[in-house]
Motif scaffolding. Structure first.
Motif, short mmCIF file in Angstrom:
data_model
loop_
_atom_site.label_atom_id
_atom_site.label_comp_id
_atom_site.label_asym_id
_atom_site.label_seq_id
_atom_site.Cartn_x
_atom_site.Cartn_y
_atom_site.Cartn_z
N LEU A 33 0.83 -1.21 0.00
CA LEU A 33 0.00 0.00 0.00
C LEU A 33 0.86 1.26 0.00
CD1 LEU A 33 -3.00 -0.73 2.38
CD2 LEU A 33 -3.00 -0.53 -0.09
N GLN A 36 2.12 1.93 -3.46
CA GLN A 36 1.06 2.30 -4.40
C GLN A 36 1.09 3.80 -4.69
OE1 GLN A 36 -2.80 1.52 -2.86
NE2 GLN A 36 -3.83 2.73 -4.39
N GLU A 37 1.29 4.62 -3.69
CA GLU A 37 1.25 6.07 -3.89
C GLU A 37 2.39 6.58 -4.76
OE1 GLU A 37 0.80 8.19 -0.27
OE2 GLU A 37 -0.92 6.99 0.36
N SER A 55 1.25 -0.33 -12.28
CA SER A 55 2.05 -0.64 -11.11
C SER A 55 1.28 -0.37 -9.82
CB SER A 55 3.34 0.18 -11.14
OG SER A 55 4.12 -0.08 -10.01
N ALA A 56 0.52 0.73 -9.82
CA ALA A 56 -0.28 1.05 -8.63
C ALA A 56 -1.39 0.03 -8.44
CB ALA A 56 -0.87 2.45 -8.76
N ALA A 59 0.18 -3.13 -7.07
CA ALA A 59 0.51 -2.99 -5.65
C ALA A 59 -0.74 -3.08 -4.79
CB ALA A 59 1.22 -1.65 -5.42
N ARG A 60 -1.82 -2.44 -5.21
CA ARG A 60 -3.07 -2.47 -4.45
C ARG A 60 -3.64 -3.89 -4.42
NH1 ARG A 60 -5.29 1.73 -6.44
NH2 ARG A 60 -6.15 0.71 -8.27
#
Length: 83
Positions: A33, A36-37, A55-56, A59-60
């Motif tokens: 998480l 993710q940012e 990619s985000a 990741a989430r």
């Protein structure tokens, strides 16, 4: 009173391994998480592994999978205690 040391050691070992595994899995979810940012804020040219949106999302999805596995392990433990 006689203590079955082998059974006690077995319970201790399984508890230790499962605790370390669950904490590690939850930590991976938190890290995913957190990753993710930055992945969402990167520009498309700065990423070597694909699009930042992909990619985000990856990741989430990985974080949610880690949290789901943690919840499943806890639910299974509660089931073992109750049943």
């Amino acid at each position: 009173m006689k203590i079955d040391w082998a059974a006690l050691g077995s319970v201790f070992g399984v508890s230790l391994v499962s605790t370390i595994g669950l904490v590690g899995l939850f930590t991976l979810g938190i890290v995913a998480l957190a990753k993710q940012e930055p992945a969402a804020s990167e520009s498309a040219g700065g990423s070597a592994g694909g699009s930042p949106a992909g990619s985000a999302a990856l990741a989430r999805t990985g974080a949610y999978a880690c949290f789901a596995l943690c919840a499943a392990a806890v639910a299974y433990g509660i089931y073992l205690i109750v049943a």
